[in-house]
Structure formats: C-alpha cells, structure tokens
Write a protein that holds these residues in place. Structure first.
Motif, mmCIF file in Angstrom:
data_model
loop_
_atom_site.group_PDB
_atom_site.id
_atom_site.type_symbol
_atom_site.label_atom_id
_atom_site.label_comp_id
_atom_site.label_asym_id
_atom_site.label_seq_id
_atom_site.Cartn_x
_atom_site.Cartn_y
_atom_site.Cartn_z
ATOM 1 N N TYR A 59 99.233 76.340 -9.575
ATOM 2 C CA TYR A 59 98.737 75.520 -8.485
ATOM 3 C C TYR A 59 99.840 75.190 -7.492
ATOM 4 O O TYR A 59 101.033 75.297 -7.789
ATOM 5 C CB TYR A 59 98.125 74.225 -9.024
ATOM 6 C CG TYR A 59 99.106 73.341 -9.766
ATOM 7 C CD1 TYR A 59 99.737 72.283 -9.135
ATOM 8 C CD2 TYR A 59 99.418 73.584 -11.096
ATOM 9 C CE1 TYR A 59 100.650 71.489 -9.810
ATOM 10 C CE2 TYR A 59 100.322 72.792 -11.784
ATOM 11 C CZ TYR A 59 100.933 71.745 -11.132
ATOM 12 O OH TYR A 59 101.847 70.962 -11.805
ATOM 13 N N SER A 60 99.387 74.767 -6.335
ATOM 14 C CA SER A 60 100.267 74.282 -5.285
ATOM 15 C C SER A 60 99.845 72.842 -4.999
ATOM 16 O O SER A 60 98.665 72.501 -5.133
ATOM 17 C CB SER A 60 100.091 75.151 -4.040
ATOM 18 O OG SER A 60 100.858 74.654 -2.976
ATOM 19 N N THR A 61 100.796 72.026 -4.619
ATOM 20 C CA THR A 61 100.495 70.643 -4.273
ATOM 21 C C THR A 61 100.776 70.452 -2.786
ATOM 22 O O THR A 61 101.861 70.795 -2.306
ATOM 23 C CB THR A 61 101.366 69.676 -5.112
ATOM 24 O OG1 THR A 61 101.178 69.980 -6.493
ATOM 25 C CG2 THR A 61 100.983 68.235 -4.858
ATOM 26 N N ASP A 62 99.786 69.917 -2.056
ATOM 27 C CA ASP A 62 99.975 69.743 -0.617
ATOM 28 C C ASP A 62 100.767 68.463 -0.321
ATOM 29 O O ASP A 62 101.141 67.719 -1.236
ATOM 30 C CB ASP A 62 98.643 69.809 0.138
ATOM 31 C CG ASP A 62 97.690 68.659 -0.160
ATOM 32 O OD1 ASP A 62 98.138 67.580 -0.625
ATOM 33 O OD2 ASP A 62 96.481 68.826 0.083
ATOM 34 N N GLY A 65 99.780 65.278 -1.923
ATOM 35 C CA GLY A 65 99.792 65.215 -3.378
ATOM 36 C C GLY A 65 98.562 65.811 -4.036
ATOM 37 O O GLY A 65 98.394 65.710 -5.252
ATOM 38 N N LYS A 66 97.714 66.469 -3.264
ATOM 39 C CA LYS A 66 96.502 67.076 -3.818
ATOM 40 C C LYS A 66 96.834 68.449 -4.404
ATOM 41 O O LYS A 66 97.493 69.264 -3.765
ATOM 42 C CB LYS A 66 95.427 67.219 -2.737
ATOM 43 C CG LYS A 66 94.133 67.793 -3.261
ATOM 44 C CD LYS A 66 93.070 67.866 -2.187
ATOM 45 C CE LYS A 66 91.819 68.498 -2.756
ATOM 46 N NZ LYS A 66 90.806 68.739 -1.743
ATOM 47 N N HIS A 169 87.915 67.890 -13.767
ATOM 48 C CA HIS A 169 88.579 67.666 -12.474
ATOM 49 C C HIS A 169 89.415 68.881 -12.056
ATOM 50 O O HIS A 169 89.585 69.145 -10.865
ATOM 51 C CB HIS A 169 89.425 66.384 -12.490
ATOM 52 C CG HIS A 169 90.659 66.461 -13.317
ATOM 53 N ND1 HIS A 169 90.666 66.319 -14.689
ATOM 54 C CD2 HIS A 169 91.956 66.682 -12.956
ATOM 55 C CE1 HIS A 169 91.900 66.436 -15.143
ATOM 56 N NE2 HIS A 169 92.709 66.657 -14.114
ATOM 57 N N LEU A 170 89.895 69.664 -13.030
ATOM 58 C CA LEU A 170 90.644 70.884 -12.696
ATOM 59 C C LEU A 170 89.702 71.996 -12.249
ATOM 60 O O LEU A 170 90.029 72.761 -11.332
ATOM 61 C CB LEU A 170 91.484 71.335 -13.887
ATOM 62 C CG LEU A 170 92.594 70.371 -14.331
ATOM 63 C CD1 LEU A 170 93.346 70.937 -15.530
ATOM 64 C CD2 LEU A 170 93.538 70.048 -13.185
ATOM 65 N N ILE A 171 88.536 72.083 -12.879
ATOM 66 C CA ILE A 171 87.520 73.058 -12.431
ATOM 67 C C ILE A 171 87.121 72.721 -10.992
ATOM 68 O O ILE A 171 87.004 73.612 -10.153
ATOM 69 C CB ILE A 171 86.281 73.037 -13.356
ATOM 70 C CG1 ILE A 171 86.673 73.398 -14.774
ATOM 71 C CG2 ILE A 171 85.161 73.891 -12.798
ATOM 72 C CD1 ILE A 171 86.466 74.803 -15.217
ATOM 73 N N VAL A 177 85.936 71.592 -4.700
ATOM 74 C CA VAL A 177 84.889 70.574 -4.577
ATOM 75 C C VAL A 177 85.380 69.268 -5.217
ATOM 76 O O VAL A 177 86.379 69.254 -5.932
ATOM 77 C CB VAL A 177 83.561 71.015 -5.245
ATOM 78 C CG1 VAL A 177 83.037 72.294 -4.606
ATOM 79 C CG2 VAL A 177 83.714 71.198 -6.746
ATOM 80 N N THR A 178 84.643 68.214 -4.971
ATOM 81 C CA THR A 178 84.965 66.937 -5.604
ATOM 82 C C THR A 178 84.406 66.919 -7.025
ATOM 83 O O THR A 178 83.546 67.727 -7.384
ATOM 84 C CB THR A 178 84.348 65.760 -4.822
ATOM 85 O OG1 THR A 178 82.917 65.886 -4.883
ATOM 86 C CG2 THR A 178 84.831 65.743 -3.376
ATOM 87 N N ARG A 179 84.882 65.980 -7.822
ATOM 88 C CA ARG A 179 84.365 65.819 -9.191
ATOM 89 C C ARG A 179 82.877 65.470 -9.161
ATOM 90 O O ARG A 179 82.121 65.915 -10.013
ATOM 91 C CB ARG A 179 85.115 64.712 -9.926
ATOM 92 C CG ARG A 179 86.499 65.098 -10.329
ATOM 93 C CD ARG A 179 87.087 64.017 -11.180
ATOM 94 N NE ARG A 179 88.445 63.751 -10.735
ATOM 95 C CZ ARG A 179 89.259 62.907 -11.290
ATOM 96 N NH1 ARG A 179 88.879 62.205 -12.315
ATOM 97 N NH2 ARG A 179 90.466 62.741 -10.829
#
Length: 190
Positions: A59-62, A65-66, A169-171, A177-179
């Motif tokens: 993953y990458s974090t923007d 922090g997302k 939340h990882l899916i 998409v949101t949870r």
C-alpha cells in the motif's frame, strides 16, 4: 513448505530434484509477525518475496494518512515493490503482514544469476511478469470503468479466501470504497 515453491514453478516449467535444490539455495526463508513491515517506504528493496504462508498487503499512504492498498498477497503469490526491486532503489510503498507470514526471499542478484543459469527459470519469471502485467491492467480498468458493486462482486468471485483473512476495512480500501459501502454490499450477499 519449500514444496509449495516447486509446485508453483512447475505450473510453468518442470525441474529435476537437483535443479530445484540449486534454485532453492538462492532463497532465504524468513518469518514475519503480524503488522511487521516486509518493505518500508524509503528503504532499499532487496528482495522479491514468495509467500509460503500468511497474508500481506502492499500500500501507499497519501498526505492525509489514508492507505491505498495496491495488492494483497497470499500463499503461492509473489509480492514486492517492483519499481524499487528492479531498479534497486528505495521503496515508494509499504508491504506489511496482515497475519504472521513465512516468505522465501529472493535477491535481485540471485534472480539474475538463476535466470542466466537456467533458461527455464528466465522463462518462468517472464511468464509470471506477463501475468502480473495483465492483472495490473485489469485492476486499473476495473477501477476506471466498473462500479464499486461490480469491483466487490469480482473480488469476491476471484478471491473468496481474501474475505476470510482480510479485515473488512482493508477490503474497502482496496476497492476504493468506505466501510459503510462495503457493509451494504455484504448485506446484499445474504
């Protein structure tokens, strides 16, 4: 566990026992704990990782922090930061363990050595790279042209085991998409 690697390679090319023993000698086995980094942004990427057990995410974090999940990794899959691995440079993303994991680590130098020694291994890695390129293209097209519901349905159909191993939340992050949206999709499955 190394038998998993042999089975994986032999889906494409056959090996003698001696060839496989020589190939395996170029890998290092490592165990990682849950949440432990395998690759960390800003560090040199020395290895490509064949997953024997466990589950990982890249993953990458923007700047906010997302987390933006690029890929999950499960047994019989490969994972690394390929831009950094092939360029022998620093990682632009992170890879960490969703659950305890055992990996076979292959350095770039050893990969090149094996490819020079065995045409069939070079062929194997070319086929694996081609397959990864196709999967990446499909993922990009899906993100650009499919609805969130379609992406969810496709992921569930292709990799149902992910839904057993990976927190919701990882899916959701992987699908973009949101949870809450993911929960709606899951409700419609019932």
């Amino acid at each position: 566990m190394s038998e998993l690697l042999r089975q994986h390679i032999e889906k494409i090319v056959l090996l003698t026992d001696a060839e496989f023993a020589h190939i395996l000698s170029h890998f290092v086995s490592k165990k990682f704990k849950k949440h432990q980094f395998v690759v960390q942004e800003g560090q040199v990427v020395a290895h490509d990782f064949f997953i024997l057990s466990g589950c990982l995410k890249s993953y990458s974090t923007d700047v906010n922090g997302k987390e933006h999940i690029i890929q999950f990794g499960m047994p019989d899959w490969w994972i690394t930061d390929y831009q950094a691995y092939y360029g022998q440079s620093v990682a632009t993303m992170n890879i960490d363990c969703i659950e305890p994991s055992e990996l076979l680590c292959l350095s770039y130098a050893n990969r090149e050595k094996l490819c020079a020694e065995y045409h069939k291994i070079e062929h194997f890695f070319r086929k694996k790279t081609n397959k990864r390129n196709v999967a990446l293209q499909q993922r990009i097209l899906s993100l650009l042209s499919s609805t969130a519901q379609e992406r969810y349905d496709q992921l569930l159909q292709q990799y149902p085991e992910l839904f057993q191993k990976v927190p919701k939340h990882l899916i959701a992050s992987y699908l973009g998409v949101t949870r809450e949206t993911l929960s709606r999709f899951r409700q419609s499955d019932k």
